[in-house]
Design a protein around this motif. Structure first.
Motif: not given
Length: 221
Positions: A170-180, A201-216
């Protein structure tokens, strides 16, 4: 420094995902975290209200589009969106809607053709055919069953179908602050986050939505 607004747990019935009371945000980054088994897909998490509010060009990174609900809701709300989807069968369903859009600009691009970072598109976004991972290359993805995956074949599938797909950080593609930042990758989270390290490390990532899938996660090692 993280406030958990919602936790979605697969209860003993294995059929319903229930939302528990949200905690106070205190102005801190908002994190949605839920645990889901495949049996819970009929009650899949709906589009977060944040993505239905006016985006004013803020950046959304959506990894693992599935039906594209969050991706298209974000575009329709005026966010600048980077959508990653590795499953070519899913891309075949999403691409016509992307390219036919009139209210916003939606550009399809194959990850194999990305050689540099992509600038945010005001009132628009990218539909990227490719997976997010820790390094650039290709990987085999299982397309069988209810959830495509880099780390497992869905339960009950005896003759899996695989497709080689392009993967890039993702860091190769997105080089800006991220809201979501949304992450739904069926157990491949660690590799995606490794490939997003420079972004965090280099930008602000304000909001994270993350699915946690134990089997995977277990199958990913």
């Amino acid at each position: 420094h993280t406030a958990f607004l919602g936790e979605f747990l697969d209860q003993s019935s294995r059929t319903v995902c229930k939302e528990v009371s949200p905690g106070p945000s205190n102005g801190q980054p908002q994190v949605f975290n839920f645990v889901k088994e495949l049996q819970c897909r009929s009650n899949h998490l709906s589009v977060p209200p944040l993505l239905k509010m006016p985006g004013h060009g803020k950046v959304v990174v959506d990894i693992g589009l599935d039906a594209g609900d969050e991706f298209f809701a974000s575009l329709g709300s005026g966010y600048s969106v980077y959508g990653f989807e590795a499953n070519p069968l899913t891309i075949d369903k999403l691409r016509p809607k992307c390219e036919a859009a009139k209210a916003y600009k939606c550009i399809y691009i194959n990850a194999a053709n990305i050689t540099d970072s992509l600038p945010p598109i005001p009132n628009g976004g990218y539909l990227i055919e490719g997976g997010a991972g820790s390094q650039r290359g290709t990987m085999n993805m299982s397309l069988s069953g209810p959830g495509s995956s880099f780390v497992e074949v869905a339960p009950g599938v005896t003759t899996p179908i695989y497709k080689q797909v392009t993967v890039l950080p993702v860091s190769d593609v997105v080089k800006t602050n991220v809201f979501f930042f949304k992450l739904d990758v069926q157990g491949f989270e660690y590799e995606v986050l490794k490939g997003s390290k420079q972004l965090f490390n280099n930008h602000i990532v304000k909001t994270l939505l993350m699915e946690v899938y134990p089997r995977g996660l277990g199958n990913a090692g």
